[in-house]
Design an enzyme around this catalytic site. Structure first.
Site, PDB file in Angstrom:
ATOM      1  CG  PHE A   6       0.724  -1.124  -5.030  1.00  0.00           C
ATOM      2  CD1 PHE A   6       2.051  -1.034  -5.402  1.00  0.00           C
ATOM      3  CD2 PHE A   6       0.046   0.036  -4.701  1.00  0.00           C
ATOM      4  CE1 PHE A   6       2.700   0.193  -5.446  1.00  0.00           C
ATOM      5  CE2 PHE A   6       0.673   1.266  -4.740  1.00  0.00           C
ATOM      6  CZ  PHE A   6       2.008   1.356  -5.110  1.00  0.00           C
ATOM      7  CG  ASP A  91      -4.232  -0.662   1.184  1.00  0.00           C
ATOM      8  OD1 ASP A  91      -4.943   0.320   0.907  1.00  0.00           O
ATOM      9  OD2 ASP A  91      -3.041  -0.764   0.830  1.00  0.00           O
ATOM     10  CE  LYS A 120      -3.265   5.791  -4.248  1.00  0.00           C
ATOM     11  NZ  LYS A 120      -2.101   6.659  -4.467  1.00  0.00           N
TER      12      LYS A 120
END
Length: 268
Positions: A6, A91, A120
């Protein structure tokens, strides 16, 4: 790229996603990606050829259910990328910035990637902020004015991000995630055999597989929401626990107690 990844939901990203919910109805897809199994360094080596630019992975797969790779996986990818002159891109948007007990999850395996993808937590829960971080020999291929973003690098977001980096430099949150994460995982593992099938993860990040007889992950997440505990369901029967890094041991105990009650209430 790794299967069950993801990395987001933009068109190029979903081009190599296994998530049909994200892919269905969108396109055309961007070509050129080769998905291989996560955790299988030999499969990655077989997929690399003279046209390969980079290997992109999550050091710990988040949406897949907090999947921690074998200990030799990231070191072998690092060695492969060095040998083939290929970039290793990590990531760390979900796994990084002290979540797993280290500033970056890659540090658990002593690996430094060529590129970090951050976001985030970089905004400290105050503003949306993301960053691509690399040495100048990588990012130097982009020159001023060649790439930009309407929401990138505004003064407030940059100030918040700089503050987050200075807070991480102290090591306080890495220590909290390590110590409190150990407590969280011990408590969650105590529920194995009582509605929980397996617990995975590092630091303040846990993937919990639910006994299908008790219902879906979505069902349990809604029961927990009614009790004041917010978790993310994924993969049908998995819950992801990611408490804030300022959580206390008492709050962890309360949350796991609520979870135990929700499991008991779901037994047929």
């Amino acid at each position: 790229v790794a299967r069950n990844n993801f990395h987001g939901r933009t068109t190029t990203i979903i081009s190599f996603s296994d998530d049909e919910t994200a892919r269905r109805g969108f396109g055309p897809y961007t070509p050129g990606f080769r998905p291989v199994p996560f955790g299988d360094a030999a499969a990655a080596a077989d997929a690399v050829d003279e046209r390969t630019v980079a290997i992109l992975i999550e050091p710990i797969q988040g949406e897949a259910g907090i999947i921690v790779p074998p200990d030799d996986y990231l070191p072998r990818l690092r060695e492969l990328c060095n040998q083939r002159n290929v970039l290793l891109i990590a990531d760390e948007i979900q796994a990084g910035l002290a979540r797993t007990g280290r500033t970056f999850a890659c540090e658990h395996w002593g690996v430094v990637p060529d590129v970090y993808l951050l976001g985030k937590a970089l905004g400290g829960g105050v503003v949306p902020l993301s960053a691509v971080v690399a040495d100048s020999d990588v990012l130097g291929v982009l020159h001023p004015g060649e790439h930009g973003s309407t929401f990138g690098g505004n003064p407030l977001a940059a100030a918040v991000g700089s503050t987050v980096v200075s807070m991480l430099r102290r090591g306080e949150y890495q220590t909290r995630s390590t110590e409190l994460g150990r407590h969280l995982h011990n408590r969650l593992r105590g529920l194995i055999g009582h509605g929980v099938v397996a617990v995975r993860g590092l630091g303040l990040w846990a993937g919990v597989d639910i006994d299908p007889a008790l219902g879906t992950g979505k069902h349990l997440s809604m029961k927990l929401a009614e009790r004041g505990v917010l978790v993310k369901d994924t993969q049908g029967a998995t819950l992801r626990f990611a408490p804030p890094l300022v959580v206390t041991a008492e709050e962890i105990d309360w949350a796991v107690d609520q979870f135990a009650d929700a499991l008991a209430d779901s037994r047929p």
